[in-house]
Write an enzyme that holds these catalytic residues in place. Sequence first.
Site, short mmCIF file in Angstrom:
data_model
loop_
_atom_site.label_atom_id
_atom_site.label_comp_id
_atom_site.label_asym_id
_atom_site.label_seq_id
_atom_site.Cartn_x
_atom_site.Cartn_y
_atom_site.Cartn_z
N CYS A 68 0.81 -1.23 0.00
CA CYS A 68 0.00 0.00 0.00
C CYS A 68 0.84 1.27 0.00
CB CYS A 68 -0.96 0.01 1.20
SG CYS A 68 -0.14 0.21 2.80
N HIS A 107 -1.32 1.72 7.08
CA HIS A 107 -1.96 1.60 5.77
C HIS A 107 -2.14 2.99 5.19
CE1 HIS A 107 -4.10 -0.37 2.60
NE2 HIS A 107 -5.27 0.17 2.88
N ASP A 122 -8.55 2.91 -2.67
CA ASP A 122 -7.53 2.02 -2.09
C ASP A 122 -7.24 0.93 -3.11
OD1 ASP A 122 -5.88 0.34 -0.70
OD2 ASP A 122 -7.28 -0.09 0.92
#
Length: 290
Positions: A68, A107, A122
């Site tokens: 991520c 994250h 995302d």
Amino acid sequence: MNLEEYFQRIGFHGPFDKMDLTTLRSIHKLHVMSIPFENLSVHCGEWITMDLETIFNKVVRSSRGGWCLENNFLFGWVLREMGFNATMLGGRVFNTITNDFPPGENHLINMVEIDGKAYIADVSFGVSSQIWEPLELVSGKDQPQAAGVFRLTKNEDTWILEKTGRTPKVLNPEFAKSSLVNRKQTYQIFCFTLQPREPEHFAEKNHALQTDSASLFTNKSICSLQTPTGFKALIGWTYSEVTYKPEEGVDLLDMRNITEDEVDQILKEQFNVKTQNKIKPANKKVSYTI
């Protein structure tokens, strides 16, 4: 770095001048279908950096994926270069062992504002928790996607993302009791606030995730790519092809173990990934499900 190379990497053919929800949905879905969520650098002697140009060269020019902190950092840059109003945010991934969210943000996601509405983008969570399209930032609204029904809930200043999925149906009896199979139909994925973040905010966590002996990413080698019917994943030596069957209320999991000699071939043929150094797969006993 240039947008044309990125668009070619994900197969986006326009329109390039419309900063609308249709365009955002299109590039979001193309990204997750083209660029894997993977931590293979940790397992082949490479260092993962928060330098955007290095990430661009790796993900766009070297046919690799990333986690991520790489994929969503890159995606945020793409959105802003295109002209979208995108803000980097920090999230905390739910820990199934402690049954809570950890104290530090681990994250990275992006919030995109279009016509007075906010959306969460995302492109790098992977496996069955991966959204294919952005989620509208509305509390308590069911937002059905291919993987299941996603839901954002606001609790004071914190937003929580959860998902209700389907029953897993494992085709290979050998994996019927595999710890990789997620048997919870409704579960929390991560939480976040709307506090804007800069890349430097994640520098310490980026270091810890690839060095800490307790980190998921030092214990397991992970490569996951979404497909039009589900997703593929290579966790250690276990290769899985998952097919979503919403009309039957199940996800079909076709799982098998591969040999050391097959690893490079599977990565190349199924994920279009080729590492410069030899990868050493890892699948130690830490909690992780696909």
